[in-house]
Design a protein around this motif. Structure first.
Motif, PDB file in Angstrom:
ATOM      1  N   PRO A 182      -3.579   3.817   0.005  1.00 11.66           N
ATOM      2  CA  PRO A 182      -4.344   3.308   1.091  1.00 11.66           C
ATOM      3  C   PRO A 182      -5.830   2.911   0.155  1.00 11.66           C
ATOM      4  CG  PRO A 182      -4.229   5.911   0.914  1.00 11.66           C
ATOM      5  CD  PRO A 182      -3.277   5.284  -0.098  1.00 11.66           C
ATOM      6  N   PRO A 183      -6.706   2.144   0.978  1.00  6.15           N
ATOM      7  CA  PRO A 183      -7.867   1.662   0.457  1.00  6.15           C
ATOM      8  C   PRO A 183      -8.976   2.856   0.707  1.00  6.15           C
ATOM      9  CG  PRO A 183      -7.576   0.659   2.471  1.00  6.15           C
ATOM     10  CD  PRO A 183      -6.143   1.483   2.354  1.00  6.15           C
ATOM     11  N   SER A 210      -0.011   0.515  -4.419  1.00  5.16           N
ATOM     12  CA  SER A 210      -1.519   0.776  -4.574  1.00  5.16           C
ATOM     13  C   SER A 210      -2.094   1.995  -3.917  1.00  5.16           C
ATOM     14  CB  SER A 210      -2.232  -0.508  -4.469  1.00  5.16           C
ATOM     15  OG  SER A 210      -2.341  -0.850  -3.070  1.00  5.16           O
ATOM     16  N   GLN A 267       0.986  -1.280   0.125  1.00  2.00           N
ATOM     17  CA  GLN A 267      -0.061   0.002   0.025  1.00  2.00           C
ATOM     18  C   GLN A 267       0.758   1.469  -0.105  1.00  2.00           C
ATOM     19  OE1 GLN A 267      -2.711  -0.324   3.328  1.00  2.00           O
ATOM     20  NE2 GLN A 267      -4.151  -1.575   2.112  1.00  2.00           N
TER      21      GLN A 267
END
Length: 56
Positions: free
Chosen positions: A50-51, A48, A44
């Protein structure tokens, strides 16, 4: 002819079993969870992000 099973052999097997079940397996389980957590965290941070909701 079967080999003799002595009391010292049984004692060694019992102590090995206790070492595996009480110490080694829980430590390995915790280590695997920690390693997976770090892999997700680094993924992360560097790949990608953070969600959350998609950017748009």
């Amino acid at each position: 002819m079967e080999p003799l099973i002595t009391s010292s052999t049984k004692k060694g097997e019992r102590s090995a079993f206790l070492l595996l079940t009480v110490a080694l397996f829980p430590i390995l389980a915790i280590a695997l969870v920690v390693i997976f957590g770090f892999v997700v965290w680094f993924w992360q941070m560097f790949v990608s992000g953070p969600p959350g909701p998609p950017r748009g």
